[in-house]
Design a protein around this motif. Structure first.
Motif, PDB file in Angstrom:
ATOM      1  N   TYR A   1      36.500  26.315  51.544  1.00  0.00           N
ATOM      2  CA  TYR A   1      38.082  26.441  50.543  1.00  0.00           C
ATOM      3  C   TYR A   1      37.385  27.037  48.990  1.00  0.00           C
ATOM      4  O   TYR A   1      36.058  27.225  48.660  1.00  0.00           O
ATOM      5  CB  TYR A   1      38.687  26.192  50.098  1.00  0.00           C
ATOM      6  CG  TYR A   1      40.466  26.389  51.538  1.00  0.00           C
ATOM      7  CD1 TYR A   1      41.465  26.847  51.404  1.00  0.00           C
ATOM      8  CD2 TYR A   1      39.828  25.845  52.671  1.00  0.00           C
ATOM      9  CE1 TYR A   1      42.699  27.083  52.476  1.00  0.00           C
ATOM     10  CE2 TYR A   1      40.558  25.683  53.815  1.00  0.00           C
ATOM     11  CZ  TYR A   1      41.312  26.222  53.805  1.00  0.00           C
ATOM     12  OH  TYR A   1      42.138  27.079  55.167  1.00  0.00           O
TER      13      TYR A   1
ATOM     14  N   TYR B   1      50.421  34.672  45.055  1.00  0.00           N
ATOM     15  CA  TYR B   1      50.067  33.583  45.920  1.00  0.00           C
ATOM     16  C   TYR B   1      50.412  33.124  47.268  1.00  0.00           C
ATOM     17  O   TYR B   1      51.428  33.229  47.337  1.00  0.00           O
ATOM     18  CB  TYR B   1      50.521  31.909  44.829  1.00  0.00           C
ATOM     19  CG  TYR B   1      49.495  31.068  43.711  1.00  0.00           C
ATOM     20  CD1 TYR B   1      48.658  30.752  43.788  1.00  0.00           C
ATOM     21  CD2 TYR B   1      49.886  31.877  42.226  1.00  0.00           C
ATOM     22  CE1 TYR B   1      47.758  30.193  42.708  1.00  0.00           C
ATOM     23  CE2 TYR B   1      49.051  32.355  41.380  1.00  0.00           C
ATOM     24  CZ  TYR B   1      47.813  30.888  41.054  1.00  0.00           C
ATOM     25  OH  TYR B   1      47.550  30.908  40.012  1.00  0.00           O
ATOM     26  N   ASP B   2      49.856  33.283  48.068  1.00  0.00           N
ATOM     27  CA  ASP B   2      50.282  32.349  49.687  1.00  0.00           C
ATOM     28  C   ASP B   2      50.132  31.347  49.750  1.00  0.00           C
ATOM     29  O   ASP B   2      49.101  31.278  50.695  1.00  0.00           O
ATOM     30  CB  ASP B   2      49.172  33.790  50.146  1.00  0.00           C
ATOM     31  CG  ASP B   2      49.444  33.615  52.097  1.00  0.00           C
ATOM     32  OD1 ASP B   2      50.794  33.168  52.167  1.00  0.00           O
ATOM     33  OD2 ASP B   2      48.888  34.075  53.233  1.00  0.00           O
TER      34      ASP B   2
ATOM     35  N   ASP C   1      46.039  30.004  50.570  1.00  0.00           N
ATOM     36  CA  ASP C   1      46.301  29.128  49.457  1.00  0.00           C
ATOM     37  C   ASP C   1      46.897  27.797  49.833  1.00  0.00           C
ATOM     38  O   ASP C   1      47.770  27.300  50.655  1.00  0.00           O
ATOM     39  CB  ASP C   1      46.911  29.557  48.393  1.00  0.00           C
ATOM     40  CG  ASP C   1      46.222  31.601  47.230  1.00  0.00           C
ATOM     41  OD1 ASP C   1      45.243  31.034  48.120  1.00  0.00           O
ATOM     42  OD2 ASP C   1      47.116  31.568  47.064  1.00  0.00           O
TER      43      ASP C   1
ATOM     44  N   ILE D   1      41.334  27.741  42.733  1.00  0.00           N
ATOM     45  CA  ILE D   1      41.478  28.061  41.848  1.00  0.00           C
ATOM     46  C   ILE D   1      42.229  27.898  40.619  1.00  0.00           C
ATOM     47  O   ILE D   1      43.085  28.537  39.835  1.00  0.00           O
ATOM     48  CB  ILE D   1      41.875  30.078  42.445  1.00  0.00           C
ATOM     49  CG1 ILE D   1      43.175  29.224  43.461  1.00  0.00           C
ATOM     50  CG2 ILE D   1      41.641  30.201  43.654  1.00  0.00           C
ATOM     51  CD1 ILE D   1      44.052  29.944  44.158  1.00  0.00           C
TER      52      ILE D   1
ATOM     53  N   ASP E   1      42.291  35.585  54.236  1.00  0.00           N
ATOM     54  CA  ASP E   1      42.509  35.866  54.396  1.00  0.00           C
ATOM     55  C   ASP E   1      43.530  35.204  55.320  1.00  0.00           C
ATOM     56  O   ASP E   1      45.450  35.288  55.469  1.00  0.00           O
ATOM     57  CB  ASP E   1      42.674  37.050  54.211  1.00  0.00           C
ATOM     58  CG  ASP E   1      42.020  38.160  53.432  1.00  0.00           C
ATOM     59  OD1 ASP E   1      42.396  37.766  52.351  1.00  0.00           O
ATOM     60  OD2 ASP E   1      41.367  39.596  53.762  1.00  0.00           O
TER      61      ASP E   1
ATOM     62  N   SER F   1      41.741  27.908  47.507  1.00  0.00           N
ATOM     63  CA  SER F   1      42.116  29.459  48.091  1.00  0.00           C
ATOM     64  C   SER F   1      41.263  29.323  49.707  1.00  0.00           C
ATOM     65  O   SER F   1      40.156  29.204  49.351  1.00  0.00           O
ATOM     66  CB  SER F   1      42.258  30.481  46.942  1.00  0.00           C
ATOM     67  OG  SER F   1      42.345  31.926  47.843  1.00  0.00           O
TER      68      SER F   1
END
Length: 188
Positions: free
Chosen positions: A39, A117-118, A74, A42, A70, A67
């Protein structure tokens, strides 16, 4: 005096921080292991705000945002020097009351940002070692199967963040109307 004291403890502090970072940065051995090798950081101590209504903003400062790729999304990490909140306090109880707002507030703040942000995982991470010499953690949101009581990001948003939104709306209305009457259950 404080500087001198800290300087004498420099090696102890350095070793402790390195031990903590080694655990966090190892490659995951299993889902929800609390290890985040691969990771990227961020945000550290990053401030966020979001409009609640035309008058008020919600403000918060996250300890750490990671982060992944895909598929990983996050991660919000909240470091604790004291007791990690119980999972049951982070979710609505039988009376639909939410006792701990921290992760839900961060989740809401990040979801309201113009940057995408996910958030797929959120957890508390203790900065104190347990009796096994490890740093405890407690997931509040996780997309990884195997944590039966931990909500997925979608369920967390639907159940917890929706309740937080109702609390925030009620708070804003109460402040704007200057109606500070106690709840009927609390009247003497």
């Amino acid at each position: 005096l404080a500087v001198t004291m800290l300087l004498t403890q420099k090696q102890i502090l350095s070793d402790y921080i390195m031990d903590f970072m080694k655990q966090v940065c190892q490659l995951p051995e299993a889902p929800n292991s609390g290890r985040f090798g691969g990771y990227s950081v961020i945000g550290v101590e990053k401030s966020f705000s979001a409009k609640l209504c035309k008058t008020f903003e919600l403000y918060g400062k996250t300890d750490c945002i990671l982060s992944g790729n895909d598929e990983q999304g996050d991660v919000i990490i909240d470091y604790k020097t004291g007791k990690i909140p119980d999972l049951k306090d982070c979710y609505p109880d039988d009376q639909n009351l939410l006792n701990d707002f921290q992760i839900s507030s961060y989740y809401k703040l990040l979801s309201e940002q113009p940057d995408a942000y996910d958030v797929q995982e959120s957890l508390f991470y203790s900065l104190k070692k347990n009796s096994d010499g490890k740093f405890d953690k407690r997931y509040v949101v996780s997309e990884t199967p195997g944590k039966a009581k931990v909500l997925s990001a979608e369920n967390f948003k639907d159940k917890v963040v929706a309740l937080l939104d109702a609390y925030l709306e009620d708070f804003a209305v109460t402040i704007e109307s200057a109606s500070f009457e106690p709840l009927s259950a609390n009247k003497s």
